[in-house]
Design a protein around this motif. Structure first.
Motif, PDB file in Angstrom:
ATOM      1  N   ARG A 188      -7.445  18.407   2.165  1.00 39.63           N
ATOM      2  CA  ARG A 188      -8.320  18.156   3.310  1.00 39.63           C
ATOM      3  C   ARG A 188      -8.097  16.779   3.939  1.00 39.63           C
ATOM      4  NH1 ARG A 188     -12.365  22.054   3.294  1.00 39.63           N
ATOM      5  NH2 ARG A 188     -11.477  23.856   2.240  1.00 39.63           N
ATOM      6  N   THR A 189      -7.411  15.871   3.253  1.00 41.29           N
ATOM      7  CA  THR A 189      -7.217  14.523   3.774  1.00 41.29           C
ATOM      8  C   THR A 189      -6.083  13.851   3.006  1.00 41.29           C
ATOM      9  OG1 THR A 189      -8.370  12.446   4.310  1.00 41.29           O
ATOM     10  CG2 THR A 189      -8.862  13.429   2.192  1.00 41.29           C
ATOM     11  N   CYS A 190      -5.659  12.679   3.503  1.00 40.02           N
ATOM     12  CA  CYS A 190      -4.758  11.792   2.764  1.00 40.02           C
ATOM     13  C   CYS A 190      -5.395  10.408   2.839  1.00 40.02           C
ATOM     14  CB  CYS A 190      -3.353  11.799   3.353  1.00 40.02           C
ATOM     15  SG  CYS A 190      -3.241  11.129   5.045  1.00 40.02           S
ATOM     16  N   ALA A 191      -4.855   9.433   2.108  1.00 39.35           N
ATOM     17  CA  ALA A 191      -5.501   8.116   2.110  1.00 39.35           C
ATOM     18  C   ALA A 191      -4.489   7.014   1.879  1.00 39.35           C
ATOM     19  CB  ALA A 191      -6.580   8.050   1.043  1.00 39.35           C
ATOM     20  N   VAL A 192      -4.714   5.888   2.544  1.00 35.88           N
ATOM     21  CA  VAL A 192      -3.911   4.681   2.347  1.00 35.88           C
ATOM     22  C   VAL A 192      -4.633   3.816   1.333  1.00 35.88           C
ATOM     23  CG1 VAL A 192      -2.932   2.639   3.448  1.00 35.88           C
ATOM     24  CG2 VAL A 192      -3.021   4.816   4.700  1.00 35.88           C
ATOM     25  N   LEU A 193      -3.970   3.529   0.206  1.00 38.84           N
ATOM     26  CA  LEU A 193      -4.591   2.810  -0.898  1.00 38.84           C
ATOM     27  C   LEU A 193      -3.637   1.760  -1.449  1.00 38.84           C
ATOM     28  CD1 LEU A 193      -6.098   5.858  -2.840  1.00 38.84           C
ATOM     29  CD2 LEU A 193      -7.329   4.275  -1.351  1.00 38.84           C
ATOM     30  N   ILE A 251       1.743   9.178   9.333  1.00 41.14           N
ATOM     31  CA  ILE A 251       0.544   9.790   8.758  1.00 41.14           C
ATOM     32  C   ILE A 251      -0.663   9.729   9.690  1.00 41.14           C
ATOM     33  CG2 ILE A 251       1.293   9.284   6.412  1.00 41.14           C
ATOM     34  CD1 ILE A 251      -0.728   6.958   6.422  1.00 41.14           C
ATOM     35  N   THR A 252      -0.550   8.985  10.781  1.00 41.81           N
ATOM     36  CA  THR A 252      -1.665   8.891  11.725  1.00 41.81           C
ATOM     37  C   THR A 252      -1.719  10.153  12.582  1.00 41.81           C
ATOM     38  OG1 THR A 252      -1.452   6.487  11.804  1.00 41.81           O
ATOM     39  CG2 THR A 252      -2.690   7.542  13.580  1.00 41.81           C
ATOM     40  N   GLY A 253      -2.835  10.815  12.570  1.00 40.67           N
ATOM     41  CA  GLY A 253      -3.000  12.005  13.396  1.00 40.67           C
ATOM     42  C   GLY A 253      -2.455  13.275  12.789  1.00 40.67           C
ATOM     43  N   LEU A 254      -2.190  13.302  11.485  1.00 33.90           N
ATOM     44  CA  LEU A 254      -1.743  14.548  10.859  1.00 33.90           C
ATOM     45  C   LEU A 254      -2.851  15.594  10.974  1.00 33.90           C
ATOM     46  CD1 LEU A 254      -0.021  13.296   7.561  1.00 33.90           C
ATOM     47  CD2 LEU A 254       1.098  14.340   9.551  1.00 33.90           C
ATOM     48  N   PRO A 255      -2.576  16.759  11.552  1.00 38.83           N
ATOM     49  CA  PRO A 255      -3.649  17.736  11.754  1.00 38.83           C
ATOM     50  C   PRO A 255      -4.128  18.375  10.457  1.00 38.83           C
ATOM     51  CG  PRO A 255      -1.534  18.649  12.427  1.00 38.83           C
ATOM     52  CD  PRO A 255      -1.285  17.211  12.108  1.00 38.83           C
ATOM     53  N   ASP A 256      -3.235  18.506   9.463  1.00 37.46           N
ATOM     54  CA  ASP A 256      -3.627  19.199   8.234  1.00 37.46           C
ATOM     55  C   ASP A 256      -4.345  18.284   7.243  1.00 37.46           C
ATOM     56  OD1 ASP A 256      -1.268  17.767   7.986  1.00 37.46           O
ATOM     57  OD2 ASP A 256      -0.400  19.108   6.483  1.00 37.46           O
ATOM     58  N   VAL A 257      -3.955  17.007   7.199  1.00 35.58           N
ATOM     59  CA  VAL A 257      -4.607  16.069   6.272  1.00 35.58           C
ATOM     60  C   VAL A 257      -4.985  14.793   7.036  1.00 35.58           C
ATOM     61  CG1 VAL A 257      -3.691  16.893   4.071  1.00 35.58           C
ATOM     62  CG2 VAL A 257      -2.289  15.395   5.496  1.00 35.58           C
ATOM     63  N   PRO A 258      -6.014  14.852   7.899  1.00 34.31           N
ATOM     64  CA  PRO A 258      -6.399  13.672   8.679  1.00 34.31           C
ATOM     65  C   PRO A 258      -6.888  12.551   7.765  1.00 34.31           C
ATOM     66  CG  PRO A 258      -8.085  15.351   8.842  1.00 34.31           C
ATOM     67  CD  PRO A 258      -6.924  15.986   8.136  1.00 34.31           C
ATOM     68  N   GLN A 288       0.820  -1.202   0.000  1.00 35.03           N
ATOM     69  CA  GLN A 288       0.000   0.000   0.000  1.00 35.03           C
ATOM     70  C   GLN A 288       0.858   1.257   0.000  1.00 35.03           C
ATOM     71  OE1 GLN A 288      -4.107  -0.160   1.615  1.00 35.03           O
ATOM     72  NE2 GLN A 288      -3.169  -1.375   3.242  1.00 35.03           N
ATOM     73  N   VAL A 289       0.227   2.338  -0.439  1.00 36.19           N
ATOM     74  CA  VAL A 289       0.878   3.646  -0.470  1.00 36.19           C
ATOM     75  C   VAL A 289      -0.028   4.642   0.237  1.00 36.19           C
ATOM     76  CG1 VAL A 289       2.090   3.171  -2.635  1.00 36.19           C
ATOM     77  CG2 VAL A 289      -0.186   4.228  -2.693  1.00 36.19           C
ATOM     78  N   VAL A 290       0.546   5.772   0.617  1.00 28.71           N
ATOM     79  CA  VAL A 290      -0.287   6.869   1.105  1.00 28.71           C
ATOM     80  C   VAL A 290      -0.343   7.911  -0.005  1.00 28.71           C
ATOM     81  CG1 VAL A 290       1.680   7.988   2.271  1.00 28.71           C
ATOM     82  CG2 VAL A 290      -0.665   8.614   2.893  1.00 28.71           C
ATOM     83  N   VAL A 291      -1.536   8.355  -0.321  1.00 28.52           N
ATOM     84  CA  VAL A 291      -1.733   9.373  -1.352  1.00 28.52           C
ATOM     85  C   VAL A 291      -1.916  10.718  -0.670  1.00 28.52           C
ATOM     86  CG1 VAL A 291      -3.140  10.120  -3.293  1.00 28.52           C
ATOM     87  CG2 VAL A 291      -2.751   7.677  -2.899  1.00 28.52           C
ATOM     88  N   LEU A 292      -1.057  11.671  -1.052  1.00 33.01           N
ATOM     89  CA  LEU A 292      -1.015  12.995  -0.427  1.00 33.01           C
ATOM     90  C   LEU A 292      -1.196  14.071  -1.494  1.00 33.01           C
ATOM     91  CD1 LEU A 292       2.122  12.193   1.693  1.00 33.01           C
ATOM     92  CD2 LEU A 292      -0.034  12.923   2.733  1.00 33.01           C
ATOM     93  N   PRO A 293      -1.599  15.274  -1.085  1.00 38.04           N
ATOM     94  CA  PRO A 293      -1.659  16.360  -2.071  1.00 38.04           C
ATOM     95  C   PRO A 293      -0.256  16.746  -2.520  1.00 38.04           C
ATOM     96  CG  PRO A 293      -2.134  17.177   0.151  1.00 38.04           C
ATOM     97  CD  PRO A 293      -2.077  15.685   0.251  1.00 38.04           C
ATOM     98  N   ALA A 294      -0.090  17.024  -3.805  1.00 34.15           N
ATOM     99  CA  ALA A 294       1.210  17.464  -4.313  1.00 34.15           C
ATOM    100  C   ALA A 294       1.656  18.716  -3.555  1.00 34.15           C
ATOM    101  CB  ALA A 294       1.116  17.748  -5.807  1.00 34.15           C
TER     102      ALA A 294
END
Length: 279
Positions: A226-231, A186-193, A165-171
């Motif tokens: 607004r968020t990130c995701a594990v995919l 990445i757990t608990g990131l305040p800017d991209v929960p 898996q990867v984490v997808v973040l804003p560029a």
């Protein structure tokens, strides 16, 4: 037990309120109460704990709710599959999560179409976690499921692929310059929960992240910061330019399964499964 009684009980068990359940079923409350009491007498078990203000499930009630849902799904599935068989045009309905296993699905459809005796495949792109429900209630003949997120309980399955898996973040996010990350990063990131995915009952777990219904919504929210995701790693293939995927070293792997009802005797299902496992 009659399917009518099971539908009555499921409505009460899900609403935990006789008035709302009666309204949902389109009947008066007194006959609904009598039907539930009759069901309890027949089973010799209390299904609900009733007070003047609340209704709660007993342990036996929890068991019957789970079994009743499965039984009603089976009845509904039988009707849907029978109507499809009577339509006269052989076809398979394949349910898969929108945005997942795209490359694998394309290869599978092409390889199956080349097989002698192949039938038309109607691909249904489902929302998050919906393909399992489609297979249980007969809207689909076969489905692609993903462990550990979907439940294969009650299905016959074959494993197709396993991926990291990867984490997808804003560029432009500060973490995108790292060659790899861990879940703790990445757990608990305040800017991209992390987003909140729907539970099996349709609700959402608590937390600060946005509620997600589909992948297109998820990607838009990531791009907006607004968020990130594990995919799964395969999500990289069609990733937008304003999103960046970073490998996660300690995230659980994702296994893609092809699943079908255990009682299926469909030659078309068997042929599709054979092609999938060969691929």
């Amino acid at each position: 037990m009659e399917t009518r009684e099971l539908r009555y009980f499921v409505a009460v068990a899900e609403e935990l309120h006789f008035g709302r359940a009666a309204q949902r079923l389109g009947i008066a409350q007194p006959p609904l109460s009598r039907a539930i009491s009759q069901l309890e007498r027949r089973l010799g078990a209390a299904l609900l704990e009733r007070t003047s203000r609340t209704v709660a499930l007993t342990e036996a009630g929890h068991v019957l709710l789970r079994e009743a849902r499965a039984a009603l799904d089976a009845v509904e599935a039988a009707g849907r599959r029978t109507r499809r068989a009577a339509a006269g045009t052989p076809q398979l309905v394949l349910a898969t999560k929108a945005g997942a296993s795209g490359e694998l699905l394309a290869k599978l459809l092409d390889a199956y179409a080349a097989e002698p005796g192949a039938v038309a495949v109607d691909v249904q792109l489902c929302g998050i976690g919906e393909q399992e429900r489609w297979l249980r209630d007969g809207r689909a003949d076969v489905a692609l499921l993903h462990l550990p997120y979907d439940s294969p309980v009650g299905f016959d399955t074959e494993e197709l692929t396993t991926e990291r898996q990867v984490v997808v973040l804003p560029a432009g996010h500060s973490l995108t310059v790292r060659p790899h990350l861990r879940m703790a990063d990445i757990t608990g990131l305040p800017d991209v929960p992390l987003p909140r995915w729907p539970l099996r009952d349709g609700g959402y777990p608590p937390g600060p992240g946005p509620q997600i219904r589909e992948h297109s919504q998820l990607y838009e929210l990531i791009a907006l910061g607004r968020t990130c995701a594990v995919l799964p790693e395969s999500a990289r293939v069609h990733l937008r330019r304003d999103l960046v995927a970073v490998p996660l070293l300690d995230a659980p792997t994702v296994t893609t399964l092809i699943a079908w009802p255990p009682h299926s005797h469909s030659r078309a299902v068997a042929g599709l499964v054979r092609v999938a496992t060969r691929l």
